[in-house]
Structures are given as structure tokens and as C-alpha cells.
Design a protein around this motif. Structure first.
Motif, PDB file in Angstrom:
ATOM      1  N   GLU A   1      47.406  91.520  64.948  1.00  0.00           N
ATOM      2  CA  GLU A   1      48.355  90.945  64.018  1.00  0.00           C
ATOM      3  C   GLU A   1      47.786  89.654  63.432  1.00  0.00           C
ATOM      4  O   GLU A   1      47.355  88.773  64.153  1.00  0.00           O
ATOM      5  N   VAL A   2      47.811  89.571  62.110  1.00  0.00           N
ATOM      6  CA  VAL A   2      47.330  88.365  61.443  1.00  0.00           C
ATOM      7  C   VAL A   2      48.336  87.228  61.653  1.00  0.00           C
ATOM      8  O   VAL A   2      49.537  87.404  61.457  1.00  0.00           O
ATOM      9  N   GLN A   3      47.819  86.094  62.074  1.00  0.00           N
ATOM     10  CA  GLN A   3      48.656  84.914  62.222  1.00  0.00           C
ATOM     11  C   GLN A   3      47.979  83.709  61.594  1.00  0.00           C
ATOM     12  O   GLN A   3      46.769  83.528  61.733  1.00  0.00           O
ATOM     13  N   LEU A   4      48.780  82.923  60.904  1.00  0.00           N
ATOM     14  CA  LEU A   4      48.312  81.672  60.321  1.00  0.00           C
ATOM     15  C   LEU A   4      49.364  80.617  60.664  1.00  0.00           C
ATOM     16  O   LEU A   4      50.545  80.816  60.386  1.00  0.00           O
ATOM     17  N   VAL A   5      48.928  79.540  61.255  1.00  0.00           N
ATOM     18  CA  VAL A   5      49.851  78.494  61.680  1.00  0.00           C
ATOM     19  C   VAL A   5      49.391  77.163  61.113  1.00  0.00           C
ATOM     20  O   VAL A   5      48.347  76.637  61.506  1.00  0.00           O
ATOM     21  N   GLU A   6      50.204  76.645  60.190  1.00  0.00           N
ATOM     22  CA  GLU A   6      49.886  75.366  59.570  1.00  0.00           C
ATOM     23  C   GLU A   6      50.489  74.218  60.379  1.00  0.00           C
ATOM     24  O   GLU A   6      51.541  74.365  61.000  1.00  0.00           O
ATOM     25  N   SER A   7      49.827  73.094  60.325  1.00  0.00           N
ATOM     26  CA  SER A   7      50.337  71.886  60.975  1.00  0.00           C
ATOM     27  C   SER A   7      49.736  70.662  60.294  1.00  0.00           C
ATOM     28  O   SER A   7      48.842  70.784  59.454  1.00  0.00           O
ATOM     29  N   GLY A   8      50.246  69.500  60.672  1.00  0.00           N
ATOM     30  CA  GLY A   8      49.687  68.263  60.152  1.00  0.00           C
ATOM     31  C   GLY A   8      50.524  67.591  59.083  1.00  0.00           C
ATOM     32  O   GLY A   8      50.195  66.495  58.638  1.00  0.00           O
ATOM     33  N   GLY A   9      51.588  68.254  58.661  1.00  0.00           N
ATOM     34  CA  GLY A   9      52.450  67.634  57.665  1.00  0.00           C
ATOM     35  C   GLY A   9      53.240  66.481  58.243  1.00  0.00           C
ATOM     36  O   GLY A   9      53.191  66.204  59.445  1.00  0.00           O
ATOM     37  N   GLY A  10      53.967  65.804  57.374  1.00  0.00           N
ATOM     38  CA  GLY A  10      54.781  64.680  57.822  1.00  0.00           C
ATOM     39  C   GLY A  10      55.222  63.830  56.657  1.00  0.00           C
ATOM     40  O   GLY A  10      55.087  64.222  55.489  1.00  0.00           O
ATOM     41  N   ALA A 111      47.832  85.829  41.976  1.00  0.00           N
ATOM     42  CA  ALA A 111      47.908  87.245  41.608  1.00  0.00           C
ATOM     43  C   ALA A 111      47.582  88.162  42.776  1.00  0.00           C
ATOM     44  O   ALA A 111      48.065  89.296  42.837  1.00  0.00           O
ATOM     45  N   ASN A 112      46.783  87.678  43.701  1.00  0.00           N
ATOM     46  CA  ASN A 112      46.336  88.504  44.814  1.00  0.00           C
ATOM     47  C   ASN A 112      46.935  88.096  46.149  1.00  0.00           C
ATOM     48  O   ASN A 112      46.507  88.583  47.195  1.00  0.00           O
ATOM     49  N   LEU A 113      47.905  87.236  46.105  1.00  0.00           N
ATOM     50  CA  LEU A 113      48.592  86.833  47.330  1.00  0.00           C
ATOM     51  C   LEU A 113      49.579  87.923  47.702  1.00  0.00           C
ATOM     52  O   LEU A 113      50.528  88.190  46.973  1.00  0.00           O
ATOM     53  N   GLY A 114      49.336  88.554  48.822  1.00  0.00           N
ATOM     54  CA  GLY A 114      50.214  89.651  49.219  1.00  0.00           C
ATOM     55  C   GLY A 114      51.563  89.199  49.718  1.00  0.00           C
ATOM     56  O   GLY A 114      52.488  89.991  49.785  1.00  0.00           O
ATOM     57  N   GLY A 115      51.636  87.932  50.009  1.00  0.00           N
ATOM     58  CA  GLY A 115      52.887  87.406  50.539  1.00  0.00           C
ATOM     59  C   GLY A 115      52.564  86.405  51.614  1.00  0.00           C
ATOM     60  O   GLY A 115      51.595  86.588  52.349  1.00  0.00           O
ATOM     61  N   LEU A 116      53.326  85.382  51.709  1.00  0.00           N
ATOM     62  CA  LEU A 116      53.083  84.372  52.727  1.00  0.00           C
ATOM     63  C   LEU A 116      53.536  84.902  54.076  1.00  0.00           C
ATOM     64  O   LEU A 116      54.585  85.525  54.184  1.00  0.00           O
ATOM     65  N   ARG A 117      52.693  84.653  55.091  1.00  0.00           N
ATOM     66  CA  ARG A 117      53.062  85.165  56.413  1.00  0.00           C
ATOM     67  C   ARG A 117      53.174  84.041  57.412  1.00  0.00           C
ATOM     68  O   ARG A 117      53.009  84.267  58.611  1.00  0.00           O
ATOM     69  N   SER A 118      53.406  82.855  56.931  1.00  0.00           N
ATOM     70  CA  SER A 118      53.487  81.731  57.848  1.00  0.00           C
ATOM     71  C   SER A 118      54.640  80.819  57.447  1.00  0.00           C
ATOM     72  O   SER A 118      55.235  80.989  56.390  1.00  0.00           O
ATOM     73  N   ARG A 119      54.921  79.840  58.296  1.00  0.00           N
ATOM     74  CA  ARG A 119      56.056  78.949  58.036  1.00  0.00           C
ATOM     75  C   ARG A 119      55.687  77.763  57.173  1.00  0.00           C
ATOM     76  O   ARG A 119      56.552  77.134  56.585  1.00  0.00           O
ATOM     77  N   GLY A 120      54.434  77.444  57.126  1.00  0.00           N
ATOM     78  CA  GLY A 120      54.030  76.289  56.364  1.00  0.00           C
ATOM     79  C   GLY A 120      54.265  74.992  57.102  1.00  0.00           C
ATOM     80  O   GLY A 120      54.805  74.972  58.222  1.00  0.00           O
ATOM     81  N   THR A 121      53.838  73.912  56.488  1.00  0.00           N
ATOM     82  CA  THR A 121      54.060  72.584  57.057  1.00  0.00           C
ATOM     83  C   THR A 121      54.566  71.674  55.945  1.00  0.00           C
ATOM     84  O   THR A 121      54.037  71.677  54.832  1.00  0.00           O
ATOM     85  N   GLN A 122      55.604  70.907  56.254  1.00  0.00           N
ATOM     86  CA  GLN A 122      56.257  70.075  55.252  1.00  0.00           C
ATOM     87  C   GLN A 122      55.499  68.765  55.061  1.00  0.00           C
ATOM     88  O   GLN A 122      55.215  68.057  56.031  1.00  0.00           O
ATOM     89  N   VAL A 123      55.234  68.459  53.806  1.00  0.00           N
ATOM     90  CA  VAL A 123      54.651  67.168  53.443  1.00  0.00           C
ATOM     91  C   VAL A 123      55.661  66.455  52.556  1.00  0.00           C
ATOM     92  O   VAL A 123      56.103  66.997  51.539  1.00  0.00           O
TER      93      VAL A 123
END
Length: 127
Positions: A1-10, A111-123
Motif C-alpha cells: 500500500e502506497v503511503q505518504l505522510v507529510e509533516s513539518g507544518g506549523g 493533470a496527472n495527479l491521480g488523487g491525493l492519498r495523504s492528509r497533508g500538513t498545515q502551514v
């Protein structure tokens, strides 16, 4: 399963800096170009930056050029976005995504983004 986890926002003041990270798993990281997107409340998803599989080629949206730096560490399957001189209009949720190819074409990534699969990080940039 593909996973992408963003962090570091604030929360940061205008003129400040942040470095975002995107830790990935479930795919062969160095087979893919990588990109950052962002979405502010009430606005469309905006492509921010992209880098080739080896990190040698980089491309930026005009709105962040000369302020943001994209990089990657293939040994750690991690993508980074160093953001300098942040402004209020940079406030958004930031997401990372993988792509099969790297192009110097700002239209290629949305155009080629299949869809976001992560929660993102808030800045949030605010005084």
C-alpha cells in the motif's frame, strides 16, 4: 500500500522559514519523480514544485521560485520542501505526491495527479 505522510507544518511569522517532510512507503521511491502541492481554504489545489527521481532536476511554480527548495533523500524515501521568506499567501495545507515522470511543465502535475492519498500538513503564515 502506497503511503505518504507529510509533516513539518506549523505557525510561522511572515518572513520565516519551515521545512516540510514527506515520508513515503509502499513503492520504489527512487523510481518516481515527486512533487508538492498546496491548497488554501476556498481555493483550488495548486502545484508548487517537483523533482526528478534522482533530485537533480527541479522545477518551481512562479509563486514560490527563489524562496522554496525541493529536495529528496532516496536512502530514506523522503521528500523535503524548504520554505523561506514565507508570506501570508503561502498559508495552505501542503501535500506530496509521486509521478512516473518529471517534466518542466507546470500543467503536467495537476493533470496527472491521480488523487491525493495523504492528509497533508498545515502551514499558517501569520503575524
Amino acid at each position: 500500500e502506497v503511503q505518504l505522510v507529510e509533516s513539518g507544518g506549523g505557525l510561522v511569522q511572515p518572513g520565516g522559514s519551515l521545512t516540510l517532510s514527506c515520508v513515503t512507503s509502499g513503492f520504489t521511491f527512487d523510481d518516481y519523480a515527486m512533487a508538492w502541492f498546496r491548497q488554501a481554504p476556498g481555493k483550488e489545489l495548486e502545484w508548487v514544485s517537483a523533482t526528478s527521481w534522482n533530485g537533480y532536476s527541479k522545477f518551481y511554480a512562479d509563486s514560490v521560485k527563489d524562496r522554496f527548495i525541493i529536495s529528496r533523500d532516496n536512502a530514506r524515501n523522503t521528500l523535503f520542501l524548504q520554505m523561506n521568506n514565507l508570506q501570508t499567501h503561502d498559508s495552505a495545507v501542503y501535500y506530496c505526491a509521486e509521478f512516473k515522470a518529471f517534466h518542466y511543465d507546470k500543467d503536467y502535475y495537476p493533470a496527472n495527479l491521480g488523487g491525493l492519498r495523504s492528509r497533508g500538513t498545515q502551514v499558517t503564515v501569520s503575524s
